[in-house]
Design a protein around this motif. Structure first.
Motif, PDB file in Angstrom:
ATOM      1  N   MET A  39       0.369  13.018 -13.294  1.00  0.00           N
ATOM      2  CA  MET A  39      -0.184  14.226 -12.706  1.00  0.00           C
ATOM      3  C   MET A  39       0.464  14.498 -11.346  1.00  0.00           C
ATOM      4  O   MET A  39       1.042  13.610 -10.722  1.00  0.00           O
ATOM      5  CB  MET A  39      -1.703  14.097 -12.535  1.00  0.00           C
ATOM      6  N   ILE A  40       0.330  15.729 -10.917  1.00  0.00           N
ATOM      7  CA  ILE A  40       0.829  16.120  -9.598  1.00  0.00           C
ATOM      8  C   ILE A  40      -0.324  16.073  -8.609  1.00  0.00           C
ATOM      9  O   ILE A  40      -1.397  16.620  -8.868  1.00  0.00           O
ATOM     10  CB  ILE A  40       1.439  17.527  -9.643  1.00  0.00           C
ATOM     11  N   ALA A  41      -0.115  15.413  -7.501  1.00  0.00           N
ATOM     12  CA  ALA A  41      -1.140  15.280  -6.473  1.00  0.00           C
ATOM     13  C   ALA A  41      -0.721  16.036  -5.221  1.00  0.00           C
ATOM     14  O   ALA A  41       0.468  16.218  -4.954  1.00  0.00           O
ATOM     15  CB  ALA A  41      -1.384  13.811  -6.133  1.00  0.00           C
ATOM     16  N   CYS A  42      -1.719  16.470  -4.461  1.00  0.00           N
ATOM     17  CA  CYS A  42      -1.477  17.209  -3.224  1.00  0.00           C
ATOM     18  C   CYS A  42      -2.368  16.654  -2.120  1.00  0.00           C
ATOM     19  O   CYS A  42      -3.563  16.418  -2.344  1.00  0.00           O
ATOM     20  CB  CYS A  42      -1.750  18.700  -3.440  1.00  0.00           C
ATOM     21  N   ILE A  43      -1.782  16.439  -0.957  1.00  0.00           N
ATOM     22  CA  ILE A  43      -2.517  16.019   0.231  1.00  0.00           C
ATOM     23  C   ILE A  43      -2.547  17.196   1.206  1.00  0.00           C
ATOM     24  O   ILE A  43      -1.501  17.778   1.509  1.00  0.00           O
ATOM     25  CB  ILE A  43      -1.859  14.808   0.901  1.00  0.00           C
ATOM     26  N   VAL A  44      -3.721  17.553   1.692  1.00  0.00           N
ATOM     27  CA  VAL A  44      -3.878  18.688   2.605  1.00  0.00           C
ATOM     28  C   VAL A  44      -4.648  18.247   3.845  1.00  0.00           C
ATOM     29  O   VAL A  44      -5.659  17.537   3.733  1.00  0.00           O
ATOM     30  CB  VAL A  44      -4.622  19.853   1.908  1.00  0.00           C
ATOM     31  N   ILE A  45      -4.160  18.659   5.003  1.00  0.00           N
ATOM     32  CA  ILE A  45      -4.867  18.457   6.274  1.00  0.00           C
ATOM     33  C   ILE A  45      -5.082  19.841   6.871  1.00  0.00           C
ATOM     34  O   ILE A  45      -4.173  20.404   7.494  1.00  0.00           O
ATOM     35  CB  ILE A  45      -4.078  17.566   7.236  1.00  0.00           C
ATOM     36  N   PRO A  46      -6.255  20.450   6.692  1.00  0.00           N
ATOM     37  CA  PRO A  46      -6.487  21.807   7.219  1.00  0.00           C
ATOM     38  C   PRO A  46      -6.360  21.846   8.744  1.00  0.00           C
ATOM     39  O   PRO A  46      -6.796  20.929   9.445  1.00  0.00           O
ATOM     40  CB  PRO A  46      -7.918  22.119   6.769  1.00  0.00           C
ATOM     41  N   LEU A  68       3.072   7.346   4.077  1.00  0.00           N
ATOM     42  CA  LEU A  68       2.949   7.548   2.630  1.00  0.00           C
ATOM     43  C   LEU A  68       4.138   6.915   1.897  1.00  0.00           C
ATOM     44  O   LEU A  68       3.956   6.281   0.848  1.00  0.00           O
ATOM     45  CB  LEU A  68       2.864   9.038   2.321  1.00  0.00           C
ATOM     46  N   GLU A  69       5.323   7.085   2.431  1.00  0.00           N
ATOM     47  CA  GLU A  69       6.510   6.501   1.799  1.00  0.00           C
ATOM     48  C   GLU A  69       6.477   4.977   1.877  1.00  0.00           C
ATOM     49  O   GLU A  69       6.975   4.290   0.972  1.00  0.00           O
ATOM     50  CB  GLU A  69       7.767   7.057   2.462  1.00  0.00           C
ATOM     51  N   ASP A  70       5.886   4.427   2.927  1.00  0.00           N
ATOM     52  CA  ASP A  70       5.821   2.971   3.074  1.00  0.00           C
ATOM     53  C   ASP A  70       4.939   2.322   2.009  1.00  0.00           C
ATOM     54  O   ASP A  70       5.105   1.132   1.710  1.00  0.00           O
ATOM     55  CB  ASP A  70       5.290   2.604   4.466  1.00  0.00           C
ATOM     56  N   VAL A  71       3.984   3.074   1.434  1.00  0.00           N
ATOM     57  CA  VAL A  71       3.127   2.514   0.387  1.00  0.00           C
ATOM     58  C   VAL A  71       3.656   2.867  -0.999  1.00  0.00           C
ATOM     59  O   VAL A  71       2.943   2.718  -1.999  1.00  0.00           O
ATOM     60  CB  VAL A  71       1.668   2.988   0.549  1.00  0.00           C
ATOM     61  N   GLY A  72       4.898   3.356  -1.059  1.00  0.00           N
ATOM     62  CA  GLY A  72       5.548   3.592  -2.348  1.00  0.00           C
ATOM     63  C   GLY A  72       5.396   4.980  -2.909  1.00  0.00           C
ATOM     64  O   GLY A  72       5.734   5.218  -4.078  1.00  0.00           O
ATOM     65  N   ILE A  73       4.884   5.928  -2.135  1.00  0.00           N
ATOM     66  CA  ILE A  73       4.662   7.294  -2.621  1.00  0.00           C
ATOM     67  C   ILE A  73       5.846   8.165  -2.215  1.00  0.00           C
ATOM     68  O   ILE A  73       6.147   8.297  -1.023  1.00  0.00           O
ATOM     69  CB  ILE A  73       3.357   7.875  -2.054  1.00  0.00           C
ATOM     70  N   ALA A  74       6.538   8.743  -3.199  1.00  0.00           N
ATOM     71  CA  ALA A  74       7.663   9.646  -2.944  1.00  0.00           C
ATOM     72  C   ALA A  74       7.111  11.038  -2.680  1.00  0.00           C
ATOM     73  O   ALA A  74       6.565  11.683  -3.575  1.00  0.00           O
ATOM     74  CB  ALA A  74       8.624   9.664  -4.132  1.00  0.00           C
ATOM     75  N   VAL A  75       7.250  11.513  -1.466  1.00  0.00           N
ATOM     76  CA  VAL A  75       6.561  12.710  -0.995  1.00  0.00           C
ATOM     77  C   VAL A  75       7.504  13.903  -0.925  1.00  0.00           C
ATOM     78  O   VAL A  75       8.668  13.766  -0.551  1.00  0.00           O
ATOM     79  CB  VAL A  75       5.941  12.450   0.396  1.00  0.00           C
ATOM     80  N   GLU A  76       6.975  15.068  -1.269  1.00  0.00           N
ATOM     81  CA  GLU A  76       7.664  16.342  -1.040  1.00  0.00           C
ATOM     82  C   GLU A  76       6.856  17.142  -0.016  1.00  0.00           C
ATOM     83  O   GLU A  76       5.894  17.818  -0.375  1.00  0.00           O
ATOM     84  CB  GLU A  76       7.796  17.144  -2.329  1.00  0.00           C
ATOM     85  N   PRO A  77       7.210  17.067   1.263  1.00  0.00           N
ATOM     86  CA  PRO A  77       6.473  17.849   2.262  1.00  0.00           C
ATOM     87  C   PRO A  77       6.771  19.339   2.095  1.00  0.00           C
ATOM     88  O   PRO A  77       7.916  19.753   1.973  1.00  0.00           O
ATOM     89  CB  PRO A  77       7.013  17.326   3.601  1.00  0.00           C
ATOM     90  N   THR A 112       1.963  11.228  -9.269  1.00  0.00           N
ATOM     91  CA  THR A 112       1.192   9.983  -9.350  1.00  0.00           C
ATOM     92  C   THR A 112       1.729   9.017 -10.400  1.00  0.00           C
ATOM     93  O   THR A 112       1.359   7.842 -10.389  1.00  0.00           O
ATOM     94  CB  THR A 112      -0.278  10.289  -9.686  1.00  0.00           C
ATOM     95  N   SER A 113       2.600   9.482 -11.305  1.00  0.00           N
ATOM     96  CA  SER A 113       3.050   8.621 -12.401  1.00  0.00           C
ATOM     97  C   SER A 113       3.778   7.377 -11.895  1.00  0.00           C
ATOM     98  O   SER A 113       3.752   6.332 -12.543  1.00  0.00           O
ATOM     99  CB  SER A 113       3.952   9.407 -13.353  1.00  0.00           C
ATOM    100  N   GLY A 114       4.425   7.487 -10.734  1.00  0.00           N
ATOM    101  CA  GLY A 114       5.170   6.343 -10.227  1.00  0.00           C
ATOM    102  C   GLY A 114       4.309   5.281  -9.568  1.00  0.00           C
ATOM    103  O   GLY A 114       4.777   4.158  -9.342  1.00  0.00           O
ATOM    104  N   VAL A 115       3.046   5.607  -9.236  1.00  0.00           N
ATOM    105  CA  VAL A 115       2.202   4.641  -8.521  1.00  0.00           C
ATOM    106  C   VAL A 115       0.862   4.394  -9.209  1.00  0.00           C
ATOM    107  O   VAL A 115       0.031   3.663  -8.675  1.00  0.00           O
ATOM    108  CB  VAL A 115       1.951   5.129  -7.068  1.00  0.00           C
ATOM    109  N   GLU A 116       0.649   4.990 -10.370  1.00  0.00           N
ATOM    110  CA  GLU A 116      -0.634   4.807 -11.051  1.00  0.00           C
ATOM    111  C   GLU A 116      -0.860   3.352 -11.439  1.00  0.00           C
ATOM    112  O   GLU A 116      -1.963   2.804 -11.251  1.00  0.00           O
ATOM    113  CB  GLU A 116      -0.701   5.706 -12.289  1.00  0.00           C
ATOM    114  N   ARG A 117       0.161   2.691 -11.979  1.00  0.00           N
ATOM    115  CA  ARG A 117       0.009   1.282 -12.370  1.00  0.00           C
ATOM    116  C   ARG A 117      -0.156   0.395 -11.149  1.00  0.00           C
ATOM    117  O   ARG A 117      -0.836  -0.632 -11.189  1.00  0.00           O
ATOM    118  CB  ARG A 117       1.210   0.836 -13.184  1.00  0.00           C
ATOM    119  N   LEU A 118       0.426   0.794 -10.042  1.00  0.00           N
ATOM    120  CA  LEU A 118       0.350  -0.013  -8.822  1.00  0.00           C
ATOM    121  C   LEU A 118      -1.038   0.013  -8.210  1.00  0.00           C
ATOM    122  O   LEU A 118      -1.523  -1.003  -7.693  1.00  0.00           O
ATOM    123  CB  LEU A 118       1.385   0.497  -7.815  1.00  0.00           C
TER     124      LEU A 118
END
Length: 394
Positions: free
Chosen positions: A1-8, A88-97, A107-113
């Motif tokens: 799935m595609i995840a999104c992080i938002v900081i209003p 975020l990248e340090d915990v293995g999450i490849a981010v697109e800002p 999330t597919s790359g970190v779901e098993r982790l």
């Protein structure tokens, strides 16, 4: 799935780090000098008093006379956002800002982790930090994930199950769609106030009335676009800082300081003789504010004289005396030179220039800055209806 992080209200939150007492009072981000006098994000207390982001400054002060204006801190906000992305990248999450305060990841790359989608979202929220009140959302499509993140409560994650995106999006307000204020008001006059209302309209009618932007919003409302996440390349960690013993406003002195920073930056061994493609020049100003400008070079190079010529005019835009000057390299080329040929094949030079032009546009405006023409109604008698210019997916 595609995840999104938002900081209003990220830019306001970053500026309030130096004045935390204002976080519980009516406060708003002050208008940028030289631009239209519209306030930026507001605190919860200001919103409760009737102040809304985008209000004219005079109207906001009339609505709430006790409203405190917070000076924008673009350099501090950029640094804070870069720190969040790196965590975020340090915990293995490849981010697109996408911009300050919003980022996507797959999330597919970190779901098993981390034990599934919910576990990955919780880990991402922890990496961002609770002090920012981040929100997370996940869905099959990018826009649905963004909408879920905006609906979620601070510090929580909302997952939209497969096949339920359209039902989830239908009751949400049109403000979530990338439409300007005038278009939203036009739709409201027609009785279209929800995402589902727009999605139920015929595509041809939306394209004819609202143009390419409206057609793009219609596709998002129907959940027809945005399956891919393009993770960013690791940023170049090259920066030099020069602090002055007292405030400096003389342009000649600032140009000499810029020359010192450039020489030190180009001498850094981490550069490894690579060319510079994109730089950022920032300053800490008298009074606690900051200033930041980015520069994307038309042709990558690493000659100090040419870089001074390109960056020098930026110093004239400084609005106040400077206490600290910082120069950063945001993007370097992958190669250290150019391989020349005795005889260039026909068309090779043009293709090379086109490739370099695409890299320059992407470095300056992001991936969405490169567009392509897509046929939508080639049978139409109206030329403007036959094709649309949309962002490339590749």
């Amino acid at each position: 799935m595609i995840a999104c992080i938002v900081i209003p209200g990220f830019s306001l939150r970053a500026a309030l780090r130096a004045r935390p007492a204002l976080a519980v009072r009516p406060a708003a981000l002050a208008p940028v000098e030289g631009e239209e006098p519209l306030i930026g994000p507001v605190t919860a207390a200001a919103e409760a008093a009737g102040v809304r982001p985008g209000m004219r400054l005079g109207e906001a002060l009339a609505t709430c006379p006790s409203l405190a204006l917070v000076e924008p801190d673009p350099a501090g906000a950029e640094q804070a956002w870069e720190e969040i992305v790196r965590r975020l990248e340090d915990v293995g999450i490849a981010v697109e800002p996408i911009g300050q305060g919003c980022a996507y990841f797959d999330t597919s790359g970190v779901e098993r982790l981390y034990g599934g989608v919910q576990g990955a979202l919780r880990r991402a929220l922890t990496a961002v930090g609770s002090s920012w009140d981040p929100r997370a959302g996940a869905a099959e499509r990018r826009f649905a994930a963004l909408a879920a993140a905006n609906v979620a409560r601070p510090g929580q994650a909302l997952v939209v199950e497969d096949g339920r995106s359209s039902r989830f999006l239908a009751p949400l307000p049109l403000e979530l769609l990338p439409l300007d204020r005038r278009r939203r008001e036009e739709l409201a006059e027609l009785g279209v106030r929800r995402v589902g209302d727009l999605a139920s309209l015929p595509a041809a009618a939306v394209g004819e009335r609202l143009g390419a932007d409206g057609r793009q919003a219609w596709k998002l409302a129907r959940g027809e676009q945005g399956r891919r996440v393009r993770a960013r390349k690791p940023a170049a960690e090259l920066a030099e800082v020069l602090e002055f013993p007292e405030a400096v406003g003389n342009e000649l002195t600032l140009r000499r300081a810029l020359s010192v920073l450039l020489d030190a930056l180009l001498a850094r061994p981490e550069r490894a003789d690579r060319f510079v493609r994109k730089l950022a020049l920032s300053a800490r100003l008298v009074g606690g504010g900051s200033w930041r400008r980015t520069l994307t070079l038309r042709e990558p190079f690493a000659e100090a004289g040419r870089l001074r010529t390109a960056l020098g005019p930026k110093l004239a835009e400084l609005p106040a005396p400077v206490l600290k000057l910082k120069l950063e390299v945001l993007e370097l080329t992958e190669s250290t030179g150019q391989q020349l040929a005795l005889v260039r094949p026909e068309g090779d030079e043009l293709r090379g220039r086109l490739r370099e032009g695409l890299r320059q546009v992407k470095a300056s405006a992001g991936e969405g800055g490169v567009c392509t023409v897509v046929e939508v109604a080639p049978w139409s008698r109206i030329p403007e209806h036959r094709a649309l210019l949309v962002a490339r997916d590749e």
